[in-house]
Design a protein around this motif. Structure first.
Motif, PDB file in Angstrom:
ATOM      1  N   ILE A  38       0.822  -1.114  -0.040  1.00  0.00           N
ATOM      2  CA  ILE A  38      -0.039   0.048   0.062  1.00  0.00           C
ATOM      3  C   ILE A  38       0.792   1.265   0.169  1.00  0.00           C
ATOM      4  N   ILE A  39       2.017   1.318   0.884  1.00  0.00           N
ATOM      5  CA  ILE A  39       2.890   2.403   0.937  1.00  0.00           C
ATOM      6  C   ILE A  39       3.350   2.670  -0.252  1.00  0.00           C
ATOM      7  N   ILE A  40       3.909   1.558  -1.003  1.00  0.00           N
ATOM      8  CA  ILE A  40       4.586   1.763  -2.269  1.00  0.00           C
ATOM      9  C   ILE A  40       3.833   2.175  -3.432  1.00  0.00           C
ATOM     10  N   ALA A  41       2.578   1.365  -3.464  1.00  0.00           N
ATOM     11  CA  ALA A  41       1.558   1.828  -4.493  1.00  0.00           C
ATOM     12  C   ALA A  41       1.140   3.372  -4.259  1.00  0.00           C
ATOM     13  N   TRP A  42       0.816   3.910  -3.201  1.00  0.00           N
ATOM     14  CA  TRP A  42       0.172   5.205  -2.945  1.00  0.00           C
ATOM     15  C   TRP A  42       1.579   6.157  -3.419  1.00  0.00           C
ATOM     16  N   SER A  43       2.752   5.962  -2.690  1.00  0.00           N
ATOM     17  CA  SER A  43       3.724   6.725  -3.165  1.00  0.00           C
ATOM     18  C   SER A  43       3.851   6.914  -4.443  1.00  0.00           C
ATOM     19  N   ILE A  44       4.302   5.816  -5.269  1.00  0.00           N
ATOM     20  CA  ILE A  44       4.404   5.791  -6.675  1.00  0.00           C
ATOM     21  C   ILE A  44       3.115   6.577  -7.611  1.00  0.00           C
ATOM     22  N   SER A  45       1.879   6.433  -7.037  1.00  0.00           N
ATOM     23  CA  SER A  45       0.592   6.981  -7.604  1.00  0.00           C
ATOM     24  C   SER A  45       0.558   8.446  -7.350  1.00  0.00           C
ATOM     25  N   PHE A  46       1.017   8.740  -6.070  1.00  0.00           N
ATOM     26  CA  PHE A  46       1.053  10.118  -5.686  1.00  0.00           C
ATOM     27  C   PHE A  46       2.110  11.141  -6.536  1.00  0.00           C
ATOM     28  N   LEU A  47       3.362  10.194  -6.661  1.00  0.00           N
ATOM     29  CA  LEU A  47       4.287  10.996  -7.484  1.00  0.00           C
ATOM     30  C   LEU A  47       4.137  11.096  -9.054  1.00  0.00           C
ATOM     31  N   SER A  48       3.357  10.166  -9.615  1.00  0.00           N
ATOM     32  CA  SER A  48       2.689  10.095 -10.932  1.00  0.00           C
ATOM     33  C   SER A  48       1.570  11.292 -11.012  1.00  0.00           C
ATOM     34  N   SER A  49       0.958  11.351 -10.175  1.00  0.00           N
ATOM     35  CA  SER A  49      -0.166  12.316 -10.153  1.00  0.00           C
ATOM     36  C   SER A  49       0.396  13.943 -10.134  1.00  0.00           C
ATOM     37  N   LEU A  50       1.307  14.051  -9.195  1.00  0.00           N
ATOM     38  CA  LEU A  50       2.276  15.327  -9.235  1.00  0.00           C
ATOM     39  C   LEU A  50       2.527  15.603 -10.557  1.00  0.00           C
ATOM     40  N   LEU A  51       3.317  14.656 -10.978  1.00  0.00           N
ATOM     41  CA  LEU A  51       3.889  14.844 -12.554  1.00  0.00           C
ATOM     42  C   LEU A  51       2.953  15.178 -13.571  1.00  0.00           C
ATOM     43  N   SER A  52       1.787  14.377 -13.626  1.00  0.00           N
ATOM     44  CA  SER A  52       0.663  14.848 -14.412  1.00  0.00           C
ATOM     45  C   SER A  52       0.058  16.008 -14.190  1.00  0.00           C
ATOM     46  N   GLN A  53      -0.177  16.585 -13.013  1.00  0.00           N
ATOM     47  CA  GLN A  53      -0.700  17.878 -12.703  1.00  0.00           C
ATOM     48  C   GLN A  53       0.292  18.872 -13.253  1.00  0.00           C
ATOM     49  N   TRP A  54       1.633  18.597 -12.836  1.00  0.00           N
ATOM     50  CA  TRP A  54       2.499  19.596 -13.230  1.00  0.00           C
ATOM     51  C   TRP A  54       2.585  19.975 -14.729  1.00  0.00           C
ATOM     52  N   LEU A  55       2.721  18.827 -15.570  1.00  0.00           N
ATOM     53  CA  LEU A  55       2.487  18.722 -16.915  1.00  0.00           C
ATOM     54  C   LEU A  55       1.392  19.447 -17.413  1.00  0.00           C
ATOM     55  N   THR A  56       0.212  19.125 -16.859  1.00  0.00           N
ATOM     56  CA  THR A  56      -1.042  19.826 -17.230  1.00  0.00           C
ATOM     57  C   THR A  56      -1.117  21.163 -16.989  1.00  0.00           C
ATOM     58  N   ILE A  57      -0.363  21.703 -16.157  1.00  0.00           N
ATOM     59  CA  ILE A  57      -0.557  23.309 -15.405  1.00  0.00           C
ATOM     60  C   ILE A  57       0.689  23.831 -16.466  1.00  0.00           C
ATOM     61  N   HIS A  58       1.677  23.328 -16.717  1.00  0.00           N
ATOM     62  CA  HIS A  58       2.539  24.023 -17.818  1.00  0.00           C
ATOM     63  C   HIS A  58       2.479  23.688 -19.165  1.00  0.00           C
ATOM     64  N   THR A  59       1.484  22.971 -19.385  1.00  0.00           N
ATOM     65  CA  THR A  59       1.403  22.639 -20.956  1.00  0.00           C
ATOM     66  C   THR A  59      -0.154  22.755 -21.081  1.00  0.00           C
ATOM     67  N   SER A  60      -0.849  21.807 -21.332  1.00  0.00           N
ATOM     68  CA  SER A  60      -2.341  21.668 -21.172  1.00  0.00           C
ATOM     69  C   SER A  60      -2.769  20.044 -21.092  1.00  0.00           C
TER      70      SER A  60
END
Length: 180
Positions: A20-42
């Motif tokens: 759970i800790i591993i899956a949540w951490s990886i998912s959280f980081l992926s979500s941050l990457l996706s949000q960052w990318l969307t904010i800086h592009t579209s």
């Protein structure tokens, strides 16, 4: 009885809490990457760049759902939609089947394994030191795959549905370890 309790607690730690800790951490980081990318592009650019990650994520869900004998009603491996859903696997299962209900936990976290396997395969079989143009494409695909680690709210909800049955499996395994 204390030895059994320790074995059971250790198995819960290794086979439930740690994943759970591993899956949540990886998912959280992926979500941050996706949000960052969307904010800086579209959203559209993020959707396009995440193509490989979303396809592998949905294929992972699909394959494990089939293994656990869930009935697939509909799926999309990738799409650009107004609601932000890039892919999905809709499925039904028999709620009185222990095996199918237990499958929820594995179906939910399947992308963590699927995307990791895809990244490792790219590095092992496609990456060639010194081939810079080829390796640039590998890096771009790995970047896309990293966006596929993001588990949805529905994935986590389905994961929670499988926990009680998974605890029974852990209890069974702990009992066998204790007896033998």
């Amino acid at each position: 009885m204390t030895e059994f309790s320790l074995q059971f607690a250790q198995n819960i730690g290794y086979f439930l809490i740690l994943p759970i800790i591993i899956a949540w951490s990886i998912s959280f980081l992926s979500s941050l990457l996706s949000q960052w990318l969307t904010i800086h592009t579209s959203y559209t650019i993020t959707a396009i760049l995440s193509f490989f990650g979303v396809v592998i994520q949905e294929l992972s869900h699909l394959i494990v759902a089939i293994i656990f004998r869930h009935h697939i009603t509909e799926f999309r491996l990738w799409q650009i939609s107004d609601d932000g859903v890039l892919g999905y696997v809709n499925r039904e299962y028999n709620p009185s089947s222990f095996y199918q209900k237990l499958g929820n936990i594995f179906i939910s976290i399947a992308p963590i394994v699927g995307v990791t396997a895809a990244i490792c395969s790219l590095i092992k079989f496609i990456w060639v030191p010194g081939l810079y143009i080829r390796n640039t494409f590998v890096i771009l695909i790995i970047g896309s795959l990293l966006l596929g680690f993001n588990l949805s709210a529905a994935d986590w909800q389905n994961f929670r549905r499988g926990i009680p049955l998974y605890l029974i499996v852990i209890l069974f395994i702990s009992t066998l370890q204790y007896l033998f």
